[in-house]
Design a protein around this motif. Structure first.
Motif, PDB file in Angstrom:
ATOM      1  N   ARG A   1       0.808  -1.219   0.000  1.00 56.42           N
ATOM      2  CA  ARG A   1       0.000   0.000   0.000  1.00 56.42           C
ATOM      3  C   ARG A   1       0.843   1.271   0.000  1.00 56.42           C
ATOM      4  NH1 ARG A   1      -3.738  -2.913   4.473  1.00 56.42           N
ATOM      5  NH2 ARG A   1      -5.058  -4.115   3.036  1.00 56.42           N
ATOM      6  N   GLU A   2       2.167   1.101   0.007  1.00 66.87           N
ATOM      7  CA  GLU A   2       3.063   2.251  -0.117  1.00 66.87           C
ATOM      8  C   GLU A   2       2.890   2.878  -1.501  1.00 66.87           C
ATOM      9  OE1 GLU A   2       5.758   3.653   1.663  1.00 66.87           O
ATOM     10  OE2 GLU A   2       5.361   2.551   3.507  1.00 66.87           O
ATOM     11  N   GLU A   3       2.909   4.179  -1.565  1.00 72.37           N
ATOM     12  CA  GLU A   3       2.717   4.874  -2.845  1.00 72.37           C
ATOM     13  C   GLU A   3       3.854   4.546  -3.817  1.00 72.37           C
ATOM     14  OE1 GLU A   3       1.963   9.404  -4.600  1.00 72.37           O
ATOM     15  OE2 GLU A   3       2.309   9.073  -2.454  1.00 72.37           O
ATOM     16  N   ASN A   4       3.480   4.109  -5.027  1.00 71.68           N
ATOM     17  CA  ASN A   4       4.442   3.803  -6.088  1.00 71.68           C
ATOM     18  C   ASN A   4       5.579   2.897  -5.597  1.00 71.68           C
ATOM     19  OD1 ASN A   4       3.041   5.395  -7.984  1.00 71.68           O
ATOM     20  ND2 ASN A   4       4.117   7.232  -7.316  1.00 71.68           N
ATOM     21  N   VAL A   5       5.239   1.907  -4.795  1.00 66.25           N
ATOM     22  CA  VAL A   5       6.262   1.099  -4.130  1.00 66.25           C
ATOM     23  C   VAL A   5       7.150   0.357  -5.116  1.00 66.25           C
ATOM     24  CG1 VAL A   5       4.634  -0.838  -3.817  1.00 66.25           C
ATOM     25  CG2 VAL A   5       6.652  -0.646  -2.348  1.00 66.25           C
ATOM     26  N   ILE A   6       6.580  -0.161  -6.197  1.00 67.58           N
ATOM     27  CA  ILE A   6       7.381  -0.932  -7.155  1.00 67.58           C
ATOM     28  C   ILE A   6       8.391  -0.046  -7.863  1.00 67.58           C
ATOM     29  CG2 ILE A   6       7.296  -2.336  -9.251  1.00 67.58           C
ATOM     30  CD1 ILE A   6       4.438  -3.172  -8.377  1.00 67.58           C
ATOM     31  N   GLU A   7       7.933   1.081  -8.354  1.00 67.78           N
ATOM     32  CA  GLU A   7       8.815   1.991  -9.076  1.00 67.78           C
ATOM     33  C   GLU A   7       9.907   2.539  -8.165  1.00 67.78           C
ATOM     34  OE1 GLU A   7       6.541   4.553 -12.057  1.00 67.78           O
ATOM     35  OE2 GLU A   7       4.939   3.845 -10.754  1.00 67.78           O
ATOM     36  N   ARG A   8       9.570   2.807  -6.924  1.00 69.85           N
ATOM     37  CA  ARG A   8      10.555   3.340  -5.972  1.00 69.85           C
ATOM     38  C   ARG A   8      11.618   2.304  -5.636  1.00 69.85           C
ATOM     39  NH1 ARG A   8       6.674   5.102  -1.382  1.00 69.85           N
ATOM     40  NH2 ARG A   8       8.623   5.436  -0.207  1.00 69.85           N
ATOM     41  N   ILE A   9      11.194   1.051  -5.476  1.00 73.70           N
ATOM     42  CA  ILE A   9      12.154  -0.021  -5.206  1.00 73.70           C
ATOM     43  C   ILE A   9      13.136  -0.155  -6.360  1.00 73.70           C
ATOM     44  CG2 ILE A   9      12.388  -2.540  -5.082  1.00 73.70           C
ATOM     45  CD1 ILE A   9       9.837  -2.546  -3.350  1.00 73.70           C
ATOM     46  N   LEU A  10      12.617  -0.134  -7.583  1.00 70.01           N
ATOM     47  CA  LEU A  10      13.469  -0.335  -8.756  1.00 70.01           C
ATOM     48  C   LEU A  10      14.350   0.871  -9.058  1.00 70.01           C
ATOM     49  CD1 LEU A  10      10.958  -2.257 -11.044  1.00 70.01           C
ATOM     50  CD2 LEU A  10      12.871  -3.180  -9.715  1.00 70.01           C
ATOM     51  N   LYS A  11      14.069   1.992  -8.414  1.00 71.37           N
ATOM     52  CA  LYS A  11      14.947   3.161  -8.526  1.00 71.37           C
ATOM     53  C   LYS A  11      16.037   3.142  -7.454  1.00 71.37           C
ATOM     54  CE  LYS A  11      11.594   6.285 -10.696  1.00 71.37           C
ATOM     55  NZ  LYS A  11      10.721   7.491 -10.496  1.00 71.37           N
ATOM     56  N   GLY A  12      15.986   2.119  -6.579  1.00 74.38           N
ATOM     57  CA  GLY A  12      17.023   1.977  -5.570  1.00 74.38           C
ATOM     58  C   GLY A  12      16.670   2.517  -4.201  1.00 74.38           C
ATOM     59  N   GLU A  13      15.425   2.980  -4.034  1.00 78.33           N
ATOM     60  CA  GLU A  13      15.029   3.515  -2.728  1.00 78.33           C
ATOM     61  C   GLU A  13      14.927   2.370  -1.724  1.00 78.33           C
ATOM     62  OE1 GLU A  13      11.330   6.020  -0.723  1.00 78.33           O
ATOM     63  OE2 GLU A  13      11.706   6.166  -2.888  1.00 78.33           O
ATOM     64  N   ARG A  14      15.383   2.624  -0.505  1.00 80.97           N
ATOM     65  CA  ARG A  14      15.345   1.597   0.534  1.00 80.97           C
ATOM     66  C   ARG A  14      13.946   1.500   1.135  1.00 80.97           C
ATOM     67  NH1 ARG A  14      20.929   1.253   4.017  1.00 80.97           N
ATOM     68  NH2 ARG A  14      22.345   1.038   2.246  1.00 80.97           N
ATOM     69  N   ILE A  15      13.256   0.453   0.755  1.00 85.49           N
ATOM     70  CA  ILE A  15      11.897   0.216   1.244  1.00 85.49           C
ATOM     71  C   ILE A  15      11.803  -1.247   1.654  1.00 85.49           C
ATOM     72  CG2 ILE A  15       9.442   0.181   0.621  1.00 85.49           C
ATOM     73  CD1 ILE A  15      10.013   2.300  -1.466  1.00 85.49           C
ATOM     74  N   GLY A  16      11.178  -1.509   2.790  1.00 81.90           N
ATOM     75  CA  GLY A  16      10.955  -2.881   3.218  1.00 81.90           C
ATOM     76  C   GLY A  16      12.222  -3.590   3.659  1.00 81.90           C
ATOM     77  N   THR A  17      12.227  -4.909   3.463  1.00 83.35           N
ATOM     78  CA  THR A  17      13.348  -5.762   3.863  1.00 83.35           C
ATOM     79  C   THR A  17      13.970  -6.407   2.636  1.00 83.35           C
ATOM     80  OG1 THR A  17      12.293  -6.269   5.984  1.00 83.35           O
ATOM     81  CG2 THR A  17      14.028  -7.763   5.240  1.00 83.35           C
TER      82      THR A  17
END
Length: 351
Positions: free
Chosen positions: A237-253
């Protein structure tokens, strides 16, 4: 590592897909938008989605989970068209066609069927479609069941030769305690050695509609990471979580990739159901664990179970400690006369 990922497997569970009156159309629309954006950027994406049984429950207004495998199979048959219709409508808005791929464990255990499934996914990538994978619940029985879509997503990531597996859930990652029970629970940002988790993970509880819980996500993450695939467990439910992860942002585990298992070793270890147990003497234990030799029939002191040539078995020492797993090369009644390796070193995984 994440920014360079070309092939991506994304897994979503029933809780994220559940809405008040059925499937959560807003979540599916948002998910489709993110995946379409990622695909338009040149990435190849496979979606592993739960939700068929949930959709079936909602369709016939059943106020409980299924009691039996037969009920689950029936509800999956009812719900699968509803689920795919929602996905097709959502992806159509973003110019993407979808494809339905239903798998059983047998499709992954068999080398020939494994390759066929891989070739199908590769062909679907050429057609610029989004494959949506689920277990084929309608025909699965206990013998060929994968069990849950967390572990299915790990197997699909291996099948697809993915560069990353993203598992989206209702929590924001893996915590040192169950965040629903402990206010002081802390997010674990990186897992280097999964053995460190065994002392404090207590995520075996199941959700209202799901079949997993956090522990199955950990199991799946370990499997994929041992094949050299990094895994992220993050909040869907994080906003744009997939795109942010693939940009290298540290999200989750993030589960860091470990030493890469060979494809055959992965299949033996995680996909082939053991049909029996083999107990070996100390000399055989030393030979296969320290010297990397094959297991000879003379080292086998006891066998249990109903297995035949080509079946997988678990290997134990005489104290009952699990040593490994392998594929036998003869039937149990041939042990005394068998002159070749009972389990060849290339078909054996030492734990």
């Amino acid at each position: 590592m994440l920014q360079k990922a070309k092939r991506i497997v994304i897994k979503v569970g029933s809780q994220l897909l559940s809405g008040e009156n059925g499937l959560n159309s807003d979540f599916i629309e948002n998910l489709a938008k993110q995946i379409a954006n990622v695909s338009n950027a040149g990435k190849e994406v496979v979606l592993v989605s739960s939700g068929a049984v949930l959709a079936g429950i909602k369709a016939i207004k059943l106020n409980r989970k299924p009691f039996s495998l037969q009920e689950k199979q029936a509800l999956s048959a009812i719900g699968q068209p509803y689920l795919m219709a929602e996905y097709r409508k959502a992806f159509k808005k973003h110019g993407r066609e979808i494809a339905q791929v239903l798998l059983t464990a047998e499709d992954l255990r068999s080398k020939e069927r494994f390759i066929n499934a891989k070739n199908t996914l590769d062909a679907l990538m050429k057609f610029k479609t989004i494959p949506i994978v689920n277990e084929n619940d309608t025909v699965s029985v206990e013998e060929i069941k994968i069990g849950d879509n967390d572990n299915l997503s790990a197997h699909v990531a291996v099948l697809f030769e993915a560069d990353i597996l993203i598992m989206l859930t209702v929590t924001n990652g893996l915590y040192d305690k169950d965040p629903n029970k402990h206010k002081d629970a802390k997010l674990i940002p990186v897992v280097e050695d999964p053995k460190e988790l065994e002392s404090f993970c207590d995520f075996k509880g199941k959700t209202t509609f799901g079949t997993g819980g956090m522990w199955t996500k950990v199991e799946a993450a370990v499997k994929a990471s041992q094949k050299g695939i990094p895994v992220i467990i993050a909040g869907g439910r994080e906003e744009n979580v997939i795109e942010r992860i693939l940009k290298g942002e540290r999200i989750g585990t993030l589960f860091l990739p470990a030493k890469k298992l060979k494809a055959k070793s992965y299949r033996i270890l995680y996909l082939m159901k053991p049909k029996g147990k083999v107990f070996i003497d100390d000399g055989a234990v030393k030979a296969i664990t320290e010297s990397g030799k094959s297991l000879l029939s003379k080292g086998v002191k006891k066998v249990e179970g109903d297995f035949r040539k080509g079946d997988a078995v678990e290997i134990f020492d005489l104290n009952g400690k699990l040593i490994g797993k392998g594929i036998v090369r003869c039937n149990p009644d041939q042990l005394c006369s068998f002159k070749k390796a009972f389990i060849h070193r290339d078909e054996m995984v030492i734990l």
